[in-house]
Design a protein around this motif. Structure first.
Motif, PDB file in Angstrom:
ATOM      1  N   ILE A 255     -23.398 -67.434 132.672  1.00 23.35           N
ATOM      2  CA  ILE A 255     -22.606 -66.417 133.367  1.00 23.35           C
ATOM      3  C   ILE A 255     -21.689 -65.633 132.420  1.00 23.35           C
ATOM      4  CG2 ILE A 255     -22.725 -67.524 135.636  1.00 23.35           C
ATOM      5  CD1 ILE A 255     -19.878 -68.410 135.327  1.00 23.35           C
ATOM      6  N   LEU A 256     -21.652 -66.053 131.167  1.00 21.87           N
ATOM      7  CA  LEU A 256     -20.782 -65.350 130.207  1.00 21.87           C
ATOM      8  C   LEU A 256     -21.137 -63.857 130.057  1.00 21.87           C
ATOM      9  CD1 LEU A 256     -20.291 -68.127 127.508  1.00 21.87           C
ATOM     10  CD2 LEU A 256     -18.512 -67.150 128.951  1.00 21.87           C
ATOM     11  N   PRO A 257     -22.425 -63.518 129.892  1.00 21.64           N
ATOM     12  CA  PRO A 257     -22.733 -62.091 129.711  1.00 21.64           C
ATOM     13  C   PRO A 257     -22.277 -61.223 130.904  1.00 21.64           C
ATOM     14  CG  PRO A 257     -24.630 -63.435 129.121  1.00 21.64           C
ATOM     15  CD  PRO A 257     -23.631 -64.353 129.733  1.00 21.64           C
ATOM     16  N   THR A 258     -22.505 -61.701 132.119  1.00 23.25           N
ATOM     17  CA  THR A 258     -22.058 -60.938 133.301  1.00 23.25           C
ATOM     18  C   THR A 258     -20.539 -60.820 133.304  1.00 23.25           C
ATOM     19  OG1 THR A 258     -23.510 -62.561 134.330  1.00 23.25           O
ATOM     20  CG2 THR A 258     -22.780 -60.709 135.711  1.00 23.25           C
ATOM     21  N   MET A 259     -19.881 -61.907 132.962  1.00 22.82           N
ATOM     22  CA  MET A 259     -18.419 -61.876 132.935  1.00 22.82           C
ATOM     23  C   MET A 259     -17.938 -60.824 131.928  1.00 22.82           C
ATOM     24  SD  MET A 259     -15.806 -65.008 132.078  1.00 22.82           S
ATOM     25  CE  MET A 259     -15.601 -64.850 130.311  1.00 22.82           C
ATOM     26  N   PHE A 260     -18.588 -60.808 130.765  1.00 20.77           N
ATOM     27  CA  PHE A 260     -18.202 -59.812 129.751  1.00 20.77           C
ATOM     28  C   PHE A 260     -18.393 -58.405 130.276  1.00 20.77           C
ATOM     29  CE2 PHE A 260     -18.021 -61.813 125.352  1.00 20.77           C
ATOM     30  CZ  PHE A 260     -17.473 -62.968 125.872  1.00 20.77           C
ATOM     31  N   ALA A 275     -15.164 -58.326 117.396  1.00 21.55           N
ATOM     32  CA  ALA A 275     -14.823 -59.377 118.362  1.00 21.55           C
ATOM     33  C   ALA A 275     -14.631 -58.729 119.730  1.00 21.55           C
ATOM     34  CB  ALA A 275     -13.548 -60.083 117.934  1.00 21.55           C
ATOM     35  N   VAL A 276     -14.663 -59.570 120.785  1.00 20.49           N
ATOM     36  CA  VAL A 276     -14.342 -59.037 122.120  1.00 20.49           C
ATOM     37  C   VAL A 276     -13.014 -59.655 122.541  1.00 20.49           C
ATOM     38  CG1 VAL A 276     -15.097 -58.769 124.507  1.00 20.49           C
ATOM     39  CG2 VAL A 276     -16.793 -58.876 122.665  1.00 20.49           C
ATOM     40  N   PHE A 291      -6.104 -62.044 123.909  1.00 20.69           N
ATOM     41  CA  PHE A 291      -6.912 -63.135 124.443  1.00 20.69           C
ATOM     42  C   PHE A 291      -8.320 -62.912 123.889  1.00 20.69           C
ATOM     43  CE2 PHE A 291      -9.468 -64.917 127.972  1.00 20.69           C
ATOM     44  CZ  PHE A 291      -8.782 -66.090 128.243  1.00 20.69           C
ATOM     45  N   ILE A 292      -8.801 -63.846 123.080  1.00 16.42           N
ATOM     46  CA  ILE A 292     -10.097 -63.629 122.428  1.00 16.42           C
ATOM     47  C   ILE A 292     -11.229 -64.287 123.229  1.00 16.42           C
ATOM     48  CG2 ILE A 292     -11.432 -63.919 120.296  1.00 16.42           C
ATOM     49  CD1 ILE A 292      -8.738 -64.063 118.818  1.00 16.42           C
ATOM     50  N   LEU A 293     -12.220 -63.469 123.583  1.00 16.18           N
ATOM     51  CA  LEU A 293     -13.349 -63.988 124.364  1.00 16.18           C
ATOM     52  C   LEU A 293     -14.517 -64.351 123.459  1.00 16.18           C
ATOM     53  CD1 LEU A 293     -13.430 -61.394 127.277  1.00 16.18           C
ATOM     54  CD2 LEU A 293     -12.804 -63.798 127.474  1.00 16.18           C
ATOM     55  N   ARG A 294     -14.669 -63.519 122.421  1.00 17.48           N
ATOM     56  CA  ARG A 294     -15.807 -63.732 121.529  1.00 17.48           C
ATOM     57  C   ARG A 294     -15.360 -63.387 120.124  1.00 17.48           C
ATOM     58  NH1 ARG A 294     -21.638 -61.523 123.216  1.00 17.48           N
ATOM     59  NH2 ARG A 294     -22.785 -62.887 121.822  1.00 17.48           N
ATOM     60  N   ALA A 299     -19.617 -66.011 118.347  1.00 23.12           N
ATOM     61  CA  ALA A 299     -19.490 -67.224 119.160  1.00 23.12           C
ATOM     62  C   ALA A 299     -18.430 -67.049 120.254  1.00 23.12           C
ATOM     63  CB  ALA A 299     -19.139 -68.408 118.272  1.00 23.12           C
ATOM     64  N   TYR A 300     -18.716 -67.632 121.418  1.00 21.81           N
ATOM     65  CA  TYR A 300     -17.764 -67.582 122.523  1.00 21.81           C
ATOM     66  C   TYR A 300     -16.616 -68.532 122.244  1.00 21.81           C
ATOM     67  CZ  TYR A 300     -21.805 -65.584 124.902  1.00 21.81           C
ATOM     68  OH  TYR A 300     -22.859 -64.822 125.245  1.00 21.81           O
ATOM     69  N   THR A 301     -15.472 -68.221 122.803  1.00 20.16           N
ATOM     70  CA  THR A 301     -14.311 -69.082 122.564  1.00 20.16           C
ATOM     71  C   THR A 301     -14.123 -70.084 123.698  1.00 20.16           C
ATOM     72  OG1 THR A 301     -12.886 -67.554 123.724  1.00 20.16           O
ATOM     73  CG2 THR A 301     -13.073 -67.266 121.335  1.00 20.16           C
ATOM     74  N   TYR A 302     -13.244 -71.030 123.429  1.00 19.44           N
ATOM     75  CA  TYR A 302     -12.782 -72.024 124.397  1.00 19.44           C
ATOM     76  C   TYR A 302     -12.176 -71.296 125.605  1.00 19.44           C
ATOM     77  CZ  TYR A 302      -9.779 -76.064 125.754  1.00 19.44           C
ATOM     78  OH  TYR A 302      -9.141 -77.094 126.398  1.00 19.44           O
TER      79      TYR A 302
END
Ligand code: ARG
Length: 569
Positions: A255-260, A275-276, A291-294, A299-302
């Motif tokens: 679901i990460l791509p949709t969230m992005f 970065a995103v 707030f870092i997402l990627r 790589a995706y973050t925590y």
């Protein structure tokens, strides 16, 4: 059983309304002079002030109205206008059947545990497991539907490190490794990561490729995942900690791509140097890091997986609250995740997001708990240490008790001791792990409460052998009986307080006090030796009620009580 606090709340408000005043809270508390009364109401002070009256006079008027119920309690006024209530023996006798909460209609998701795969659990993971399990039980007991999720750390850079190390060591990636081999691999990977920038880069690339769907990496990941989880489950089993969901960070990958895409469409997420990120507005003029997402390496973050997990949980359970039992040092992380989840509209106002932070477990030197040689204490080592400690005080197997029974007893005392030692502290305070006294049956320990239960069981067994009856209802004939009944009937208040403050320590404290009260009751009054049959039957009933309440209290702490507790002569 009724809840006395609620009972007096309703009584006092009724009297307030009858006198023509308005109030919403009768300010009921346990009396601070237990020698004089059981409960008190401080309502007269603010109410008099609001209406231009003399508090003490208003208190007397209220007391007069309330005294109509003198079969249940007596009323008096003291100080500047405190209204005091003492429960009558009749009330205490009538209100002693076990309490049960009604279904609340609330649904709660509780995230606790949080171990990282491929790494041995350490002492830090103890608190999340122990506090979370207890909170889950307290909430269920209070009538909530509760879903516990372990939320494995299984999708971050450590996995890329393991994959890279495996490749560099030339190991066969299709072979299933043992947990010991995986933890050695992890140690080597951590060393390489520290020493070499090239390795760092390699690990990062591997992580983002895994997350992007590289099939070979996914297979290796699956092996690390399955082997680790089987090992982690052993520890949770030993600790009697159980989860409804055994999910992890990896479960939200899809679901990460949709969230992005959504966050970008909303104008919240932006690209910055590859970065995103989500820029966070300044607080009181103070700039904040985004707030870092990627990360730049892809790589995706925590933070991203935590945010996506919120979306998933809202969709799956539509909960009233999501609770995170996680180290207090992650406070800022959760503040930001919650803030972004709200701004993005993933979580409506009426759903609460709470970080139940906890302090660290320290050694005698006040520093994080270590092994004798200075290494990090693994949770498994701590459990073994505890079991050995508990065994020291136990006798050798004999005709009276088998080795199996003794081992079970040692485990119950050891793990009960570890949990009680943890749960007797407020969540947020750090505590020093006492390796000497935590299995002892004197002091504030799990064994003290367990021992009280074992003792009552043996009293009840002897009563049965002698054909002594247990009264269906208690009849109070002595002040020590009254005291213990009052303590027993405070059970619902204690649970509610533990629930509201999210503090299992309320229950450990209560269990200790109840055990102490029983101990004085039993020391001062004769029970089995009592000649008056009626008095004896009533005292046996008190013993039985106490046993059941202690049992329930320990259960809420995740602790079981042994059938026997034999000691070395
Ligand atoms: N794996 C994390 C750690 O070891 C803890 C996870 C806590 N739960 C969460 N939803 N972030 O620090």
């Amino acid at each position: 059983m009724i809840n006395y606090k609620e009972f007096f709340q309703a009584e006092v408000l009724k009297a307030v309304h009858e006198l023509g005043f308005a109030a919403e809270d009768a300010l009921i508390s346990q009396s601070n002079r237990p020698d004089l009364s059981d409960y008190q109401s401080n309502i007269a002070l603010p109410l008099a002030k609001k209406n231009g009256l003399v508090p003490r006079e208003l208190a007397s008027k209220l007391a007069e109205k309330l005294s109509a119920n003198d079969g249940l309690y007596t009323v008096s006024v003291d100080g500047p206008g405190f209204i005091n209530f003492s429960l009558t023996n009749r009330m205490l006798e009538d209100n002693s059947e076990p309490f049960s909460f009604k279904p609340s209609g609330r649904t709660i998701v509780i995230d606790y545990g949080g171990p990282n795969i491929a790494k041995a659990l350490h002492v830090g993971h103890l608190r999340a497991a122990v506090i979370g399990e207890s909170m889950k039980r307290i909430m269920r007991e209070s009538g909530d539907k509760v879903i516990g999720d372990v939320h494995f750390g299984d999708w971050g850079t450590p996995i890329g490190m393991l994959i890279s190390q495996l490749q560099n060591d030339g190991l066969d990636a299709s072979k299933t490794m043992t947990i010991a081999e995986i933890s050695d691999l992890y140690k080597r990977a951590a060393a390489s990561f520290k020493e070499s920038d090239d390795f760092k880069e390699q690990a990062r690339v591997a992580t983002s490729e895994l997350q992007a769907g590289n099939e070979e990496y996914r297979k290796i990941w699956q092996m690390f995942h399955d082997v680790s989880i089987a090992d982690i489950k052993k520890i949770y089993d030993a600790l009697d900690v159980d989860f409804d969901l055994w999910l992890g960070e990896s479960d939200v990958n899809d679901i990460l791509p949709t969230m992005f895409a959504e966050l970008t469409a909303k104008g919240m997420a932006v690209e910055s140097d590859g970065a995103v990120i989500i820029p966070l507005p300044p607080i009181k003029g103070r700039e904040r890091a985004p707030f870092i997402l990627r990360k730049t390496d892809g790589a995706y973050t925590y933070a991203a997986t935590d945010l996506a997990t919120i979306i998933q949980r809202m969709k799956d359970f539509n909960p009233d609250a999501i609770l995170y039992v996680v180290d207090a040092r992650q406070k800022e992380h959760f503040e930001q995740v919650f803030e972004v989840a709200r701004t993005a509209g993933y979580v409506p106002e009426n759903v609460s997001l709470e970080h139940l932070g906890f302090g660290t477990v320290n050694g005698a030197d006040g520093k994080p708990f270590k092994t004798r040689d200075g290494g990090v204490m693994s949770l498994m080592d701590l459990l073994v240490l505890a079991e050995n400690k508990a065994k020291e005080a136990l006798p050798e197997p004999s005709a009276d008790i088998s080795k199996e029974e003794l081992d079970l007893q040692a485990a119950q005392i050891a793990f009960g001791g570890i949990k009680y030692q943890d749960l007797k502290n407020n969540r947020i305070s750090d505590y020093i792990f006492d390796t000497e006294n935590f299995t002892k049956s004197e002091g504030k320990t799990g064994a003290y409460v367990q021992y009280a239960i074992v003792r009552i069981n043996s009293i009840l067994a002897k009563a049965k052998e002698n054909g002594f009856a247990i009264a269906p209802k208690v009849e109070i004939s002595h002040t020590l009986e009254r005291e213990i009944m009052l303590t027993l009937e405070r059970y619902p208040e204690v649970i509610i307080r533990a629930y509201e403050t999210r503090e299992p320590s309320e229950i450990s404290e209560y269990a200790h006090i109840l055990s102490q009260k029983f101990s004085s009751f039993y020391a001062e009054l004769s029970v089995l030796g009592e000649q008056d049959e009626k008095v004896r039957a009533s005292r046996l009933k008190i013993a039985e009620l106490t046993r059941d309440t202690l049992h329930k209290s320990l259960w809420l702490l995740g602790i079981s009580a042994p059938d026997k507790m034999l000691r070395k002569e």
